[in-house]
Design a protein around this motif. Structure first.
Motif: not given
Length: 344
Positions: A139, A187, A189, A222, A226, A230, A327, A331
């Motif tokens: 991230i 999110l 990003d 988040g 995330t 990964h 979650y 996206t």
């Protein structure tokens, strides 16, 4: 820096990966002429390499005059930033994963094979010669998001003391907020990936019941969700199961963050014993090189110490498993939206 200190153009092998014409098996410059042609780096322009823990040179009289360091003091090679951080955290087996909570957040584990990077991880050199660091996707602007929100809540005129007080209050209140924050999701990003330049960060799911503590906790969730995704993908790609998680970096100081990570990943999660793990790892390279410790295992045993361990809570594990399934698909819906708005 090494050249200025020692007068020798020498560097550590563990600094070179990716675009460099390096042989991943030997950790030395490639013997294939095509590697130099492809990278545009002729061999005669590249530095001589030594392994972490080996001497780069010694302090010259000129460097001594400029720095105050005694002439002749040996300068030892360390490794790249993630590699020394892993070493300073005491990462030494393939059943453990390290989650680094810094401005850039990534997870990593060790291996002894120079495996080809996959879509779910890439291979870097580790600090201990002959070992490799397998690093997950990450991230960008990870813990930056936490600092940004803390400063936003504290206000433009806030002092460092005010910011620390604001963060302590957010931590206390976020610990009382429920998992999932009443349907609020973050999110992350804020810095779009190059292959998807239209992506944006977002807070989704406001309904009027959430406050700043929910926003703060949602950011932490988040991050954990995330990185949990990964880590799970890296596990499958490597054919492993990580039984233990170590967490390092500034984000590891958050009690709420540590517990959320343990609950999301459903496994014991240990805080690294020292906040500046990368600095410690660099010192460990010098300790082995100078003979202060006879080998890498001894240096890890003598110079690192575990922090407290956070145990997953079964009710929270169940909650985050359901939240994580949702979650992971968000996206699918936001990507078309952001792609559309980016053309406006």
């Amino acid at each position: 820096i090494t050249g200025r200190l020692t007068g020798r153009l020498t560097d550590t092998r563990a600094n070179y990966q990716g675009v460099w014409p390096i042989d991943q098996q030997t950790a030395d410059w490639s013997t294939d002429p095509l590697a130099y042609e492809a990278t545009g780096m002729p061999r005669h322009l590249l530095l001589d390499l030594v392994s972490p823990g080996e001497r780069l040179g010694t302090i010259t009289p000129e460097a001594s005059d400029a720095t105050g360091l005694p002439v002749g003091v040996p300068v030892y090679a360390t490794a790249n930033d993630k590699a020394v951080e892993a070493l300073g955290c005491g990462l030494r087996d393939e059943d453990t994963v390290l989650l680094s909570l810094g401005t850039y957040i990534a997870a990593m584990t060790l291996g002894t094979a120079a495996e080809t990077s996959s879509d779910d991880y890439w291979v870097n050199f580790a600090s201990v010669p002959g070992t490799y660091l397998y690093e997950s996707h990450g991230i960008r602007r990870g813990m930056w998001t936490v600092s940004w929100f803390r400063d936003l809540v504290a206000g433009d005129a806030a002092t460092d003391v005010d910011k620390a007080s604001s963060l302590a209050l957010l931590e206390h209140q976020a610990a009382q907020a429920p998992a999932g924050c009443g349907g609020l999701m973050t999110l992350l990003d804020w810095l779009a990936p190059t292959e998807m330049p239209y992506r944006r960060g977002a807070f989704i799911g406001f309904d009027g019941t959430q406050g700043r503590a929910h926003l703060y906790r949602s950011i932490l969730e988040g991050i954990a969700l995330t990185m949990g995704g990964h880590i799970n993908r890296m596990e499958r790609a490597l054919g492993r199961h990580f039984s233990t998680v170590i967490v390092s970096g500034g984000g590891s100081r958050s009690e709420v963050m540590m517990q959320i990570v343990a609950d999301v990943l459903d496994r014991p999660t240990r805080r690294a014993g020292m906040s500046d793990a990368a600095g410690l790892g660099a010192a460990m390279c010098a300790a082995v090189g100078s003979g202060l410790h006879p080998d890498w295992d001894t240096a890890i045993t003598e110079m690192t110490a575990p922090g407290p361990t956070f145990t997953p809570r079964s009710d929270q594990v169940t909650a985050y498993r359901a939240i994580g399934e949702t979650y992971a698909r968000v996206t699918d819906f936001t990507d078309p939206l952001f792609a559309w708005t980016s053309r406006a």
